[in-house]
Design an enzyme around this catalytic site. Structure first.
Site, PDB file in Angstrom:
ATOM      1  N   PRO A   2       0.587  -1.225   0.822  1.00 16.83           N
ATOM      2  CA  PRO A   2      -0.053  -0.173   0.379  1.00 16.83           C
ATOM      3  C   PRO A   2       0.646   0.995   0.302  1.00 16.83           C
ATOM      4  CG  PRO A   2      -0.434  -1.829   1.732  1.00 16.83           C
ATOM      5  CD  PRO A   2       1.055  -1.782   1.038  1.00 16.83           C
ATOM      6  N   GLU A   3       0.321   1.738  -0.631  1.00 21.13           N
ATOM      7  CA  GLU A   3       0.830   3.558  -0.989  1.00 21.13           C
ATOM      8  C   GLU A   3       0.837   5.023  -0.161  1.00 21.13           C
ATOM      9  OE1 GLU A   3       2.889   3.758  -4.701  1.00 21.13           O
ATOM     10  OE2 GLU A   3       2.959   1.702  -5.166  1.00 21.13           O
ATOM     11  N   ARG A 110       2.405 -10.308   8.408  1.00 19.85           N
ATOM     12  CA  ARG A 110       3.289 -10.992   8.327  1.00 19.85           C
ATOM     13  C   ARG A 110       4.823 -10.555   8.074  1.00 19.85           C
ATOM     14  NH1 ARG A 110       6.319 -13.719   4.107  1.00 19.85           N
ATOM     15  NH2 ARG A 110       5.466 -12.048   2.372  1.00 19.85           N
ATOM     16  N   ARG A 150      19.914  13.479  -6.506  1.00 17.94           N
ATOM     17  CA  ARG A 150      20.788  12.840  -6.114  1.00 17.94           C
ATOM     18  C   ARG A 150      21.818  11.827  -7.206  1.00 17.94           C
ATOM     19  NH1 ARG A 150      19.977  11.512  -1.543  1.00 17.94           N
ATOM     20  NH2 ARG A 150      20.176   9.067  -2.327  1.00 17.94           N
TER      21      ARG A 150
END
Length: 269
Positions: A2-3, A110, A150
């Site tokens: 999930p984002e 999990r 970056r």
């Protein structure tokens, strides 16, 4: 995993459901899901009231009236369900918060976790995250410098949580497609026009994802018709070999920095 749109969908729905509710019972069925001894977790969470539900990056934050916060990360397979025992899906649960006849079930954790943190611990845990995509301070100039400095490949940069918070595989591919930029472009080679287009594409796609309820497979509660509505909206993600919806050319699926990546060589440059 999930984002931002998935966790924002959860945040919006849960804020209407659980805020102001007292947690009458706590069950921990997997000790590794929590970060403190089970007895301590239960004693500090049970009989507390949820005062707010917030999001930071891919986390949900359940703020309690005793000063503690439950920090949730669903990781790869986690999800939630709110309802009665009879409505609950036939899946194993790791933690259950009961409010009365309804409970909030944490399922499939999990690899995910639900950690109990005080204010300082929470600040320390979240201190390394980069800006949120909708941070008003993240203007076109700052976004350009954020990526350019970056000197790396674009997609791994976009999903680095220390650079941008809340972005993952799906939406990174989607807004690269929307901006017409290949995900393996070098960030140092991006022009200001490229990064401006990417910034606006990012916000458009994330808003669209939230509007359609993200791509979570399971509804949050019985009758939830919002959660998961973005599944059919993806233009490239998880569509390897299928025709591009813009040009008809097959969508390319490859691996980039150990992640799946999907793109169209005709529509992205």
């Amino acid at each position: 995993m999930p984002e931002l749109p998935e966790m924002e969908t959860y945040r919006n729905l849960l804020a209407r459901i659980v805020v102001g509710q007292k947690i009458l019972e706590v069950q921990v069925q997997r000790e590794k899901t929590v970060n403190v001894p089970v007895d301590e977790f239960i004693s500090k969470v049970q009989n507390s009231t949820i005062t707010a539900v917030n999001r930071r990056a891919k986390h949900l934050l359940f703020h309690l009236d005793n000063g503690y916060t439950l920090l949730l990360h669903l990781m790869l397979d986690g999800w939630m369900f709110y309802g009665t025992e009879e409505e609950k899906p036939d899946r194993s649960t790791q933690v259950v918060l009961t409010f009365g006849t309804n409970s909030l079930y944490f399922i499939g954790l999990r690899l995910g976790y639900l950690h109990l943190l005080d204010e300082k611990q929470l600040q320390d845990r979240l201190s390394d995250y980069g800006p949120e995509p909708f941070d008003p301070r993240l203007d076109e100039e700052r976004f350009h410098h954020l990526l350019k400095r970056r000197r790396a490949v674009l997609k791994p940069t976009l999903v680095d949580q220390k650079i941008l918070a809340g972005i993952g595989n799906c939406y990174a591919d989607e807004f690269c497609f929307h901006a017409g930029i290949l995900p393996y472009r070098k960030t140092a080679d991006l022009t200001e026009a490229d990064t401006t287009r990417l910034l606006h594409a990012m916000r458009f796609i994330l808003n669209d994802g939230m509007r359609h309820g993200g791509y979570m497979e399971f509804p949050l509660y019985a009758g939830d018709t919002l959660t998961g509505g973005y599944n059919d909206q993806c233009r490239v993600y998880d569509r390897g070999g299928e025709p591009c919806l813009q040009c008809g050319q097959p969508i390319v699926q490859e691996e980039l920095a150990s992640r799946k990546v999907f793109y169209c060589t005709h529509c992205q440059h």
